[in-house]
Design a protein around this motif. Structure first.
Motif, PDB file in Angstrom:
ATOM      1  N   ALA A  44       0.851  -1.194   0.000  1.00 51.68           N
ATOM      2  CA  ALA A  44       0.000   0.000   0.000  1.00 51.68           C
ATOM      3  C   ALA A  44       0.881   1.236   0.000  1.00 51.68           C
ATOM      4  O   ALA A  44       2.043   1.206   0.420  1.00 51.68           O
ATOM      5  CB  ALA A  44      -0.916   0.012   1.226  1.00 51.68           C
ATOM      6  N   ARG A  45       0.329   2.336  -0.474  1.00 51.56           N
ATOM      7  CA  ARG A  45       1.070   3.589  -0.459  1.00 51.56           C
ATOM      8  C   ARG A  45       0.085   4.751  -0.407  1.00 51.56           C
ATOM      9  O   ARG A  45      -1.105   4.611  -0.715  1.00 51.56           O
ATOM     10  CB  ARG A  45       1.958   3.734  -1.689  1.00 51.56           C
ATOM     11  N   GLY A  46       0.594   5.897  -0.023  1.00 51.25           N
ATOM     12  CA  GLY A  46      -0.162   7.133  -0.079  1.00 51.25           C
ATOM     13  C   GLY A  46       0.689   8.177  -0.777  1.00 51.25           C
ATOM     14  O   GLY A  46       1.923   8.145  -0.704  1.00 51.25           O
ATOM     15  N   SER A  47       0.071   9.091  -1.475  1.00 45.18           N
ATOM     16  CA  SER A  47       0.832  10.096  -2.208  1.00 45.18           C
ATOM     17  C   SER A  47       0.092  11.422  -2.210  1.00 45.18           C
ATOM     18  O   SER A  47      -1.127  11.473  -2.047  1.00 45.18           O
ATOM     19  CB  SER A  47       1.095   9.644  -3.650  1.00 45.18           C
ATOM     20  N   VAL A  48       0.850  12.513  -2.384  1.00 42.72           N
ATOM     21  CA  VAL A  48       0.282  13.849  -2.489  1.00 42.72           C
ATOM     22  C   VAL A  48       1.076  14.605  -3.549  1.00 42.72           C
ATOM     23  O   VAL A  48       2.294  14.445  -3.684  1.00 42.72           O
ATOM     24  CB  VAL A  48       0.335  14.588  -1.134  1.00 42.72           C
ATOM     25  N   GLN A  49       0.395  15.401  -4.367  1.00 39.38           N
ATOM     26  CA  GLN A  49       1.034  16.149  -5.434  1.00 39.38           C
ATOM     27  C   GLN A  49       1.131  17.618  -5.037  1.00 39.38           C
ATOM     28  O   GLN A  49       0.134  18.256  -4.692  1.00 39.38           O
ATOM     29  CB  GLN A  49       0.252  16.004  -6.742  1.00 39.38           C
ATOM     30  N   LEU A  50       2.349  18.169  -5.062  1.00 41.05           N
ATOM     31  CA  LEU A  50       2.587  19.558  -4.735  1.00 41.05           C
ATOM     32  C   LEU A  50       2.165  20.452  -5.898  1.00 41.05           C
ATOM     33  O   LEU A  50       1.991  19.984  -7.030  1.00 41.05           O
ATOM     34  CB  LEU A  50       4.069  19.763  -4.414  1.00 41.05           C
ATOM     35  N   PRO A  51       2.003  21.773  -5.635  1.00 39.47           N
ATOM     36  CA  PRO A  51       1.565  22.679  -6.699  1.00 39.47           C
ATOM     37  C   PRO A  51       2.472  22.674  -7.922  1.00 39.47           C
ATOM     38  O   PRO A  51       2.016  22.918  -9.038  1.00 39.47           O
ATOM     39  CB  PRO A  51       1.583  24.053  -6.009  1.00 39.47           C
ATOM     40  N   ASP A  52       3.800  22.405  -7.740  1.00 40.59           N
ATOM     41  CA  ASP A  52       4.700  22.389  -8.888  1.00 40.59           C
ATOM     42  C   ASP A  52       4.673  21.059  -9.632  1.00 40.59           C
ATOM     43  O   ASP A  52       5.468  20.846 -10.575  1.00 40.59           O
ATOM     44  CB  ASP A  52       6.135  22.702  -8.445  1.00 40.59           C
ATOM     45  N   GLY A  53       3.776  20.146  -9.241  1.00 42.29           N
ATOM     46  CA  GLY A  53       3.664  18.863  -9.919  1.00 42.29           C
ATOM     47  C   GLY A  53       4.473  17.756  -9.298  1.00 42.29           C
ATOM     48  O   GLY A  53       4.352  16.583  -9.702  1.00 42.29           O
ATOM     49  N   THR A  54       5.289  18.061  -8.316  1.00 40.81           N
ATOM     50  CA  THR A  54       6.081  17.028  -7.657  1.00 40.81           C
ATOM     51  C   THR A  54       5.181  16.123  -6.818  1.00 40.81           C
ATOM     52  O   THR A  54       4.325  16.610  -6.088  1.00 40.81           O
ATOM     53  CB  THR A  54       7.148  17.665  -6.748  1.00 40.81           C
ATOM     54  N   GLU A  55       5.379  14.824  -6.950  1.00 37.41           N
ATOM     55  CA  GLU A  55       4.591  13.870  -6.191  1.00 37.41           C
ATOM     56  C   GLU A  55       5.436  13.271  -5.076  1.00 37.41           C
ATOM     57  O   GLU A  55       6.541  12.787  -5.305  1.00 37.41           O
ATOM     58  CB  GLU A  55       4.066  12.747  -7.099  1.00 37.41           C
ATOM     59  N   ILE A  56       4.906  13.340  -3.862  1.00 34.84           N
ATOM     60  CA  ILE A  56       5.576  12.750  -2.703  1.00 34.84           C
ATOM     61  C   ILE A  56       4.741  11.554  -2.263  1.00 34.84           C
ATOM     62  O   ILE A  56       3.532  11.660  -2.091  1.00 34.84           O
ATOM     63  CB  ILE A  56       5.683  13.760  -1.542  1.00 34.84           C
ATOM     64  N   SER A  57       5.380  10.427  -2.121  1.00 32.83           N
ATOM     65  CA  SER A  57       4.653   9.217  -1.756  1.00 32.83           C
ATOM     66  C   SER A  57       5.400   8.456  -0.675  1.00 32.83           C
ATOM     67  O   SER A  57       6.606   8.625  -0.470  1.00 32.83           O
ATOM     68  CB  SER A  57       4.435   8.315  -2.975  1.00 32.83           C
ATOM     69  N   ARG A  58       4.649   7.619   0.015  1.00 34.39           N
ATOM     70  CA  ARG A  58       5.196   6.777   1.060  1.00 34.39           C
ATOM     71  C   ARG A  58       4.516   5.422   0.967  1.00 34.39           C
ATOM     72  O   ARG A  58       3.300   5.343   0.833  1.00 34.39           O
ATOM     73  CB  ARG A  58       4.941   7.413   2.430  1.00 34.39           C
ATOM     74  N   GLY A  59       5.296   4.362   1.023  1.00 32.76           N
ATOM     75  CA  GLY A  59       4.727   3.037   0.843  1.00 32.76           C
ATOM     76  C   GLY A  59       5.087   2.094   1.965  1.00 32.76           C
ATOM     77  O   GLY A  59       5.973   2.356   2.778  1.00 32.76           O
ATOM     78  N   ARG A  60       4.357   0.954   1.985  1.00 26.19           N
ATOM     79  CA  ARG A  60       4.601  -0.060   2.994  1.00 26.19           C
ATOM     80  C   ARG A  60       4.165  -1.411   2.450  1.00 26.19           C
ATOM     81  O   ARG A  60       3.171  -1.517   1.728  1.00 26.19           O
ATOM     82  CB  ARG A  60       3.843   0.262   4.278  1.00 26.19           C
ATOM     83  N   SER A  61       4.930  -2.439   2.805  1.00 25.34           N
ATOM     84  CA  SER A  61       4.610  -3.808   2.409  1.00 25.34           C
ATOM     85  C   SER A  61       4.711  -4.713   3.632  1.00 25.34           C
ATOM     86  O   SER A  61       5.640  -4.585   4.429  1.00 25.34           O
ATOM     87  CB  SER A  61       5.561  -4.317   1.320  1.00 25.34           C
ATOM     88  N   ASP A  62       3.735  -5.618   3.769  1.00 22.54           N
ATOM     89  CA  ASP A  62       3.743  -6.600   4.848  1.00 22.54           C
ATOM     90  C   ASP A  62       3.281  -7.941   4.297  1.00 22.54           C
ATOM     91  O   ASP A  62       2.572  -8.013   3.274  1.00 22.54           O
ATOM     92  CB  ASP A  62       2.811  -6.187   6.000  1.00 22.54           C
ATOM     93  N   SER A  63       3.650  -9.012   4.971  1.00 29.01           N
ATOM     94  CA  SER A  63       3.180 -10.346   4.626  1.00 29.01           C
ATOM     95  C   SER A  63       2.921 -11.131   5.901  1.00 29.01           C
ATOM     96  O   SER A  63       3.445 -10.807   6.970  1.00 29.01           O
ATOM     97  CB  SER A  63       4.198 -11.077   3.747  1.00 29.01           C
ATOM     98  N   ASP A  64       2.114 -12.165   5.780  1.00 27.81           N
ATOM     99  CA  ASP A  64       1.792 -13.007   6.928  1.00 27.81           C
ATOM    100  C   ASP A  64       1.616 -14.431   6.442  1.00 27.81           C
ATOM    101  O   ASP A  64       0.981 -14.675   5.406  1.00 27.81           O
ATOM    102  CB  ASP A  64       0.501 -12.515   7.601  1.00 27.81           C
ATOM    103  N   SER A  65       2.195 -15.371   7.165  1.00 26.66           N
ATOM    104  CA  SER A  65       2.060 -16.790   6.858  1.00 26.66           C
ATOM    105  C   SER A  65       1.699 -17.531   8.141  1.00 26.66           C
ATOM    106  O   SER A  65       2.214 -17.204   9.211  1.00 26.66           O
ATOM    107  CB  SER A  65       3.360 -17.363   6.278  1.00 26.66           C
ATOM    108  N   GLY A  66       0.823 -18.496   8.017  1.00 29.72           N
ATOM    109  CA  GLY A  66       0.409 -19.256   9.196  1.00 29.72           C
ATOM    110  C   GLY A  66      -1.039 -19.658   9.106  1.00 29.72           C
ATOM    111  O   GLY A  66      -1.573 -19.896   8.021  1.00 29.72           O
ATOM    112  N   PHE A  67      -1.694 -19.704  10.266  1.00 32.20           N
ATOM    113  CA  PHE A  67      -3.082 -20.150  10.348  1.00 32.20           C
ATOM    114  C   PHE A  67      -4.019 -18.964  10.526  1.00 32.20           C
ATOM    115  O   PHE A  67      -3.705 -17.996  11.226  1.00 32.20           O
ATOM    116  CB  PHE A  67      -3.262 -21.124  11.517  1.00 32.20           C
ATOM    117  N   GLY A  68      -5.174 -19.060   9.905  1.00 37.07           N
ATOM    118  CA  GLY A  68      -6.230 -18.087  10.125  1.00 37.07           C
ATOM    119  C   GLY A  68      -7.113 -18.511  11.282  1.00 37.07           C
ATOM    120  O   GLY A  68      -6.770 -19.400  12.066  1.00 37.07           O
ATOM    121  N   ASP A  69      -8.266 -17.885  11.389  1.00 37.65           N
ATOM    122  CA  ASP A  69      -9.198 -18.202  12.468  1.00 37.65           C
ATOM    123  C   ASP A  69      -9.938 -19.508  12.179  1.00 37.65           C
ATOM    124  O   ASP A  69     -10.522 -19.662  11.095  1.00 37.65           O
ATOM    125  CB  ASP A  69     -10.232 -17.080  12.637  1.00 37.65           C
TER     126      ASP A  69
END
Length: 327
Positions: free
Chosen positions: A104-129
């Motif tokens: 997932a990521r989030g981003s914002v565009q500045l007035p001069d057109g520059t885009e600033i973004s921040r992302g994150r990745s996670d994973s999970d392995s095992g048993f569910g409910d």
């Protein structure tokens, strides 16, 4: 402000707009309760989906999220020879396990057109409910016309893999109860079959986040044509809608009611032996999603009896031999 919203640890929310109920799990012959015995059904489930909307997941608000999951779901069902109101009583238990990856990521565009973004990745392995359930089914056959109807209930026990600081979780960290009914009609001469399921999911509170997910409605349909040599094929679909609003101090997106539909093909093959094995492949392509991920879900299901025994009273065994009629 957008970057502060995305991945802000002070924002609490649950489950990324997903339900504990696995849409598409109940397919053809949904209402059919077989002869007394012990049965194994194993679903291999693959899901690949994405969303460009803001979704609350793992303690964060995430945007432009993608998720990929591969889950194995073995289910054991014990069909008793106990009759309740003329119906046959059955119990089931299942324990999913597998892996899930979320970006997932989030981003914002500045007035001069520059885009600033921040992302994150996670994973999970095992048993569910783990899930335990009970069902009560009735059947009636009139010549080539076959009808079956049943009621069921399932309870999710929140002990699966879960980390409130992760955006990828196999467990839900909340109790849930799903109740519903199913109806199946078939014509053995023509080889046609139609099944429908309607259920309502009641969610408990995720106490780690003070988040109450709303009540949810799900509908599932399956129509198929039986063919020679044990083959059959048709169409399957589902519809999901959240009926009541999310609540709690962590419900930062307000009502956040989800909705989605899925539709696709189904094909199955039965290997006719003393203990018949049925293989079923279903593909659901999702569309019209709101406040949920949208993508593709694929089920590969293998089902077979492990033990079949006659009822105590043969006069009450009015079960038509559906296995010998092409299923």
């Amino acid at each position: 402000m957008a970057l502060l919203l995305c991945f802000s640890g002070t924002l609490q929310a649950a489950d990324g707009g997903k339900s504990v109920y696995l849409l598409g799990k109940r397919g053809p012959l949904a209402a059919f309760v077989p002869k007394p015995g012990i049965y194994l059904t194993n679903d291999v489930y693959f899901y690949d989906a994405s969303s460009s909307d803001f979704l609350p997941v793992g303690g964060f608000l995430a945007q432009d999220m993608t998720a990929e999951a591969l889950i194995d779901i073995p289910q054991f069902t014990w069909v008793t020879d106990i009759s309740v109101a003329g119906g046959r009583l059955a119990f089931s238990a299942l324990l999913p396990f597998g892996t899930i990856d979320v970006d997932a990521r989030g981003s914002v565009q500045l007035p001069d057109g520059t885009e600033i973004s921040r992302g994150r990745s996670d994973s999970d392995s095992g048993f569910g409910d783990p899930i335990v359930g009970a069902s009560l089914g009735w059947k009636h056959r009139d010549g080539d016309r076959f009808r079956a109807w049943s009621g069921y209930s399932s309870v999710w026990i929140p002990i699966g893999s879960y980390d409130q600081d992760s955006i990828a979780n196999l467990g839900s960290n909340r109790w849930a109860l799903d109740v519903g009914g199913a109806y199946t009609m078939a014509n053995f001469k023509g080889g046609r079959e139609l099944s429908a399921v309607a259920g309502v999911t009641f969610n408990g509170e995720n106490q780690d986040k003070d988040y109450d997910s709303g009540t949810e409605l799900h509908l599932e349909l399956a129509g198929k044509q039986h063919l020679p040599q044990g083959w059959s094929g048709g169409l399957v679909g589902y519809y999901y809608k959240q009926l009541s609003s999310d609540s709690g101090s962590a419900a930062v997106l307000g009502d956040f009611k989800g909705e989605v539909a899925g539709f696709g093909p189904e094909i199955s093959w039965q290997i006719k032996t003393k203990m018949p094995l049925t293989l079923d492949l279903r593909w659901y392509h999702e569309f019209s999603a709101e406040n949920r991920l949208e993508g593709d879900g694929i089920f590969l299901t293998a089902s077979m009896p492990l033990r079949i025994r006659p009822p105590r009273d043969p006069a009450t065994d009015w079960t038509p031999d559906v296995q010998e009629q092409g299923e």
